[in-house]
Design a protein around this motif. Structure first.
Motif, mmCIF file in Angstrom:
data_model
loop_
_atom_site.group_PDB
_atom_site.id
_atom_site.type_symbol
_atom_site.label_atom_id
_atom_site.label_comp_id
_atom_site.label_asym_id
_atom_site.label_seq_id
_atom_site.Cartn_x
_atom_site.Cartn_y
_atom_site.Cartn_z
ATOM 1 N N TRP A 103 16.825 7.247 0.124
ATOM 2 C CA TRP A 103 16.056 6.030 0.341
ATOM 3 C C TRP A 103 15.683 5.403 -0.992
ATOM 4 N N LEU A 104 15.151 4.192 -0.922
ATOM 5 C CA LEU A 104 14.589 3.526 -2.091
ATOM 6 C C LEU A 104 13.220 2.990 -1.687
ATOM 7 N N PHE A 105 12.219 3.296 -2.500
ATOM 8 C CA PHE A 105 10.841 2.848 -2.285
ATOM 9 C C PHE A 105 10.483 1.888 -3.414
ATOM 10 N N ASP A 141 14.016 14.634 2.442
ATOM 11 C CA ASP A 141 14.824 13.484 2.037
ATOM 12 C C ASP A 141 14.393 13.067 0.640
ATOM 13 N N ARG A 142 15.330 12.502 -0.116
ATOM 14 C CA ARG A 142 15.047 12.056 -1.475
ATOM 15 C C ARG A 142 15.054 10.534 -1.550
ATOM 16 N N GLY A 143 14.383 10.019 -2.559
ATOM 17 C CA GLY A 143 14.335 8.575 -2.728
ATOM 18 C C GLY A 143 14.235 8.168 -4.178
ATOM 19 N N PHE A 144 14.614 6.937 -4.420
ATOM 20 C CA PHE A 144 14.404 6.321 -5.725
ATOM 21 C C PHE A 144 13.048 5.646 -5.703
ATOM 22 N N PHE A 145 12.301 5.759 -6.787
ATOM 23 C CA PHE A 145 11.061 5.013 -6.978
ATOM 24 C C PHE A 145 11.437 3.826 -7.842
ATOM 25 N N TYR A 146 11.258 2.631 -7.294
ATOM 26 C CA TYR A 146 11.739 1.407 -7.933
ATOM 27 C C TYR A 146 10.552 0.519 -8.286
ATOM 28 N N HIS A 147 10.442 0.161 -9.565
ATOM 29 C CA HIS A 147 9.419 -0.795 -10.003
ATOM 30 C C HIS A 147 9.965 -2.205 -9.800
ATOM 31 N N GLN A 184 9.132 -6.545 -9.497
ATOM 32 C CA GLN A 184 8.502 -7.599 -10.297
ATOM 33 C C GLN A 184 9.044 -7.658 -11.724
ATOM 34 N N THR A 185 8.303 -7.123 -12.696
ATOM 35 C CA THR A 185 8.703 -7.307 -14.090
ATOM 36 C C THR A 185 9.849 -6.387 -14.514
ATOM 37 N N GLU A 186 9.775 -5.105 -14.183
ATOM 38 C CA GLU A 186 10.805 -4.152 -14.620
ATOM 39 C C GLU A 186 12.089 -4.264 -13.812
ATOM 40 N N LYS A 187 11.965 -4.315 -12.520
ATOM 41 C CA LYS A 187 13.111 -4.324 -11.606
ATOM 42 C C LYS A 187 14.075 -3.211 -11.967
ATOM 43 N N ALA A 188 13.592 -1.950 -11.822
ATOM 44 C CA ALA A 188 14.405 -0.800 -12.211
ATOM 45 C C ALA A 188 14.016 0.443 -11.421
ATOM 46 N N VAL A 189 15.012 1.296 -11.193
ATOM 47 C CA VAL A 189 14.778 2.628 -10.646
ATOM 48 C C VAL A 189 14.224 3.461 -11.799
ATOM 49 N N VAL A 190 13.009 3.990 -11.618
ATOM 50 C CA VAL A 190 12.345 4.711 -12.705
ATOM 51 C C VAL A 190 12.091 6.180 -12.406
#
Length: 137
Positions: free
Chosen positions: A4-6, A47-53, A55-61
């Motif tokens: 997933w992506l959050f 389950d695993r997920g990406f933590f995505y910033h 707005q300004t960063e727009k990146a998987v962090v």
């Protein structure tokens, strides 16, 4: 296991705040979109997920893990809204930007590319592997 992506605006809830919660994790609350809620209803512990910033960063962090399946969202009395709990697993050594993802034709079908506004979204196993590799994992 599913992936997933959050998405979160760092000023609202950041990767550092997620990490600070440690193993107890945190509710992924406040989601008021039926499609995103329905995705959370599909999630299973582990389950695993990406933590995505957004707005300004727009990146998987970072990488996160689902630690509690869908349950009532504690931020509302409206029983239509549910959430899952997630915990931080590890940071992405080289954050993967939305521009990088869009530029990689292997990721052209990724929900993040097609519907970047959706706050919770599925990620295929192939997309997971590609983004992890781009991030140095």
């Amino acid at each position: 296991m599913s992936y997933w992506l959050f998405k979160s605006e760092p000023v609202t809830w950041s990767w550092d705040q997620q990490v600070a919660k440690g193993g107890v994790g945190e509710e992924w609350d406040g989601v008021r979109n039926y499609q995103a809620r329905n995705f959370m209803r599909q999630m299973k512990v582990g389950d695993r997920g990406f933590f995505y910033h957004s707005q300004t960063e727009k990146a998987v962090v970072g990488l996160v893990e689902v630690i509690a399946e869908a349950h009532p969202d504690s931020t509302t009395d409206d029983d239509r809204w549910e959430c899952v709990d997630i915990k931080a697993i590890k940071p992405v050594p080289q954050p993967v930007t939305l521009d990088q993802i869009k530029a990689d034709e292997r990721l052209a079908g990724m929900v993040l590319v097609k519907n970047s506004r959706l706050s919770v979204q599925p990620v295929t196993a192939t997309e997971w592997e590609i983004v992890c590799a781009l991030g140095g994992l």
